[in-house]
Design a protein around this motif. Structure first.
Motif, PDB file in Angstrom:
ATOM      1  N   ARG A   1       0.837  -1.201   0.000  1.00 28.71           N
ATOM      2  CA  ARG A   1       0.000   0.000   0.000  1.00 28.71           C
ATOM      3  C   ARG A   1       0.871   1.250   0.000  1.00 28.71           C
ATOM      4  O   ARG A   1       1.639   1.466   0.923  1.00 28.71           O
ATOM      5  CB  ARG A   1      -0.919   0.005   1.216  1.00 28.71           C
ATOM      6  CG  ARG A   1      -1.953  -1.098   1.199  1.00 28.71           C
ATOM      7  CD  ARG A   1      -2.950  -0.958   2.335  1.00 28.71           C
ATOM      8  NE  ARG A   1      -3.735   0.245   2.253  1.00 28.71           N
ATOM      9  CZ  ARG A   1      -4.472   0.721   3.265  1.00 28.71           C
ATOM     10  NH1 ARG A   1      -4.470   0.108   4.430  1.00 28.71           N
ATOM     11  NH2 ARG A   1      -5.170   1.814   3.124  1.00 28.71           N
ATOM     12  N   PRO A   2       0.733   2.091  -1.066  1.00 29.46           N
ATOM     13  CA  PRO A   2      -0.059   1.838  -2.282  1.00 29.46           C
ATOM     14  C   PRO A   2       0.696   0.908  -3.224  1.00 29.46           C
ATOM     15  O   PRO A   2       1.926   0.852  -3.174  1.00 29.46           O
ATOM     16  CB  PRO A   2      -0.208   3.237  -2.889  1.00 29.46           C
ATOM     17  CG  PRO A   2       1.041   3.939  -2.470  1.00 29.46           C
ATOM     18  CD  PRO A   2       1.374   3.417  -1.092  1.00 29.46           C
ATOM     19  N   PRO A   3      -0.018   0.170  -4.099  1.00 26.62           N
ATOM     20  CA  PRO A   3       0.670  -0.689  -5.063  1.00 26.62           C
ATOM     21  C   PRO A   3       1.533   0.144  -5.999  1.00 26.62           C
ATOM     22  O   PRO A   3       1.176   1.272  -6.342  1.00 26.62           O
ATOM     23  CB  PRO A   3      -0.483  -1.365  -5.825  1.00 26.62           C
ATOM     24  CG  PRO A   3      -1.668  -1.238  -4.929  1.00 26.62           C
ATOM     25  CD  PRO A   3      -1.484   0.054  -4.184  1.00 26.62           C
ATOM     26  N   GLU A   4       2.665  -0.411  -6.402  1.00 26.00           N
ATOM     27  CA  GLU A   4       3.547   0.258  -7.351  1.00 26.00           C
ATOM     28  C   GLU A   4       3.022   0.022  -8.763  1.00 26.00           C
ATOM     29  O   GLU A   4       3.000  -1.111  -9.252  1.00 26.00           O
ATOM     30  CB  GLU A   4       4.971  -0.304  -7.213  1.00 26.00           C
ATOM     31  CG  GLU A   4       5.941   0.153  -8.275  1.00 26.00           C
ATOM     32  CD  GLU A   4       5.979   1.663  -8.439  1.00 26.00           C
ATOM     33  OE1 GLU A   4       5.696   2.148  -9.570  1.00 26.00           O
ATOM     34  OE2 GLU A   4       6.268   2.359  -7.450  1.00 26.00           O
ATOM     35  N   PRO A   5       2.555   1.092  -9.459  1.00 24.02           N
ATOM     36  CA  PRO A   5       1.924   0.891 -10.769  1.00 24.02           C
ATOM     37  C   PRO A   5       2.877   0.337 -11.823  1.00 24.02           C
ATOM     38  O   PRO A   5       2.435  -0.270 -12.795  1.00 24.02           O
ATOM     39  CB  PRO A   5       1.433   2.297 -11.140  1.00 24.02           C
ATOM     40  CG  PRO A   5       2.238   3.229 -10.300  1.00 24.02           C
ATOM     41  CD  PRO A   5       2.539   2.498  -9.025  1.00 24.02           C
ATOM     42  N   ALA A   6       4.187   0.543 -11.653  1.00 22.42           N
ATOM     43  CA  ALA A   6       5.151   0.042 -12.638  1.00 22.42           C
ATOM     44  C   ALA A   6       5.480  -1.427 -12.437  1.00 22.42           C
ATOM     45  O   ALA A   6       6.172  -2.023 -13.257  1.00 22.42           O
ATOM     46  CB  ALA A   6       6.431   0.871 -12.576  1.00 22.42           C
ATOM     47  N   CYS A   7       4.989  -2.011 -11.361  1.00 26.21           N
ATOM     48  CA  CYS A   7       5.294  -3.407 -11.054  1.00 26.21           C
ATOM     49  C   CYS A   7       4.524  -4.329 -11.993  1.00 26.21           C
ATOM     50  O   CYS A   7       3.304  -4.194 -12.164  1.00 26.21           O
ATOM     51  CB  CYS A   7       4.939  -3.709  -9.598  1.00 26.21           C
ATOM     52  SG  CYS A   7       5.158  -5.431  -9.124  1.00 26.21           S
ATOM     53  N   GLY A   8       5.229  -5.270 -12.615  1.00 26.50           N
ATOM     54  CA  GLY A   8       4.575  -6.200 -13.527  1.00 26.50           C
ATOM     55  C   GLY A   8       3.531  -7.059 -12.843  1.00 26.50           C
ATOM     56  O   GLY A   8       2.521  -7.427 -13.447  1.00 26.50           O
ATOM     57  N   ALA A   9       3.752  -7.372 -11.569  1.00 25.21           N
ATOM     58  CA  ALA A   9       2.787  -8.185 -10.834  1.00 25.21           C
ATOM     59  C   ALA A   9       1.460  -7.452 -10.688  1.00 25.21           C
ATOM     60  O   ALA A   9       0.393  -8.067 -10.744  1.00 25.21           O
ATOM     61  CB  ALA A   9       3.343  -8.551  -9.463  1.00 25.21           C
TER      62      ALA A   9
END
Length: 206
Positions: free
Chosen positions: A146-154
């Protein structure tokens, strides 16, 4: 030697913490935890010789991680590593995952997000230490970030959390589960409030 490079990096980290000479850190009782790839690194260390190489590690937690090999693995995709059944006293392990984990679902032929966790749980039971599995209701792979990393492929591969998913309640349940695991509390009682299901090696023994 325990699983490198996970073990090598962990030893450097523990040495750096020791160099701080902080009385508030009890480095004789360490809990090793990780999410996704970090969780897989924790599993690597716990499953392959942690008891000998890291006697200070007393518990381990992994969220959204398994021993099922993905498409990029040099080993056969979909196969599951075996735990080393000769790993001494072992380290108690808590496997956590989300009911809506799209990353784990992509590794499963059935597209069941919990299948890879259950296969890892079954493999871990070959070891000498207790292992528990809790699948958290409505959560996805990135719920613990939190917050999710938007660049993360997952994040791009993940499923959406279930409608009405309460991130704050998930966070509290996650902390309560880890605390119960590390401190020897009633994990089943905590899980009944937060989880879709709870499996333990002891409960499944004949």
């Amino acid at each position: 030697r325990a699983a490198a490079p996970s073990a090598d990096g962990l030893r450097c980290l523990l040495d750096d913490l020791a160099a701080l000479e902080c009385d508030a850190l009890d480095l004789s009782h360490v809990t090793l935890g990780g999410h996704s790839t970090g969780g897989r690194a924790a599993l690597d260390v716990v499953a392959f010789g942690c008891g000998d190489a890291f006697p200070e590690i007393r518990a381990a937690v992994a969220y959204g991680a398994s021993f099922v090999n993905g498409p990029s693995s040099p080993l056969a995709p979909g196969t599951c590593f075996d735990f080393d059944a000769s790993r001494g006293a072992g380290v108690p392990l808590l496997l956590l995952g989300g009911e809506r984990d799209g990353v784990s679902a992509a590794l499963s032929e059935s597209r069941d997000p919990s299948e890879t966790l259950r296969r890892t749980f079954d493999a871990a039971k070959a070891g000498a230490a207790p292992v528990d599995l809790v699948v958290l209701r409505g959560a996805n792979h990135m719920s613990c970030a939190r917050p999710p990393e938007p660049a993360c492929g997952a994040a791009a591969a993940d499923l959406a959390p279930a409608p009405g998913f309460d991130a704050a309640a998930f966070e509290a349940s996650f902390c309560d589960l880890v605390a119960a695991h590390v401190l020897g509390g009633d994990l089943a009682a905590v899980a009944n409030d937060a989880a879709l299901r709870l499996s333990t090696a002891a409960a499944e023994a004949p």
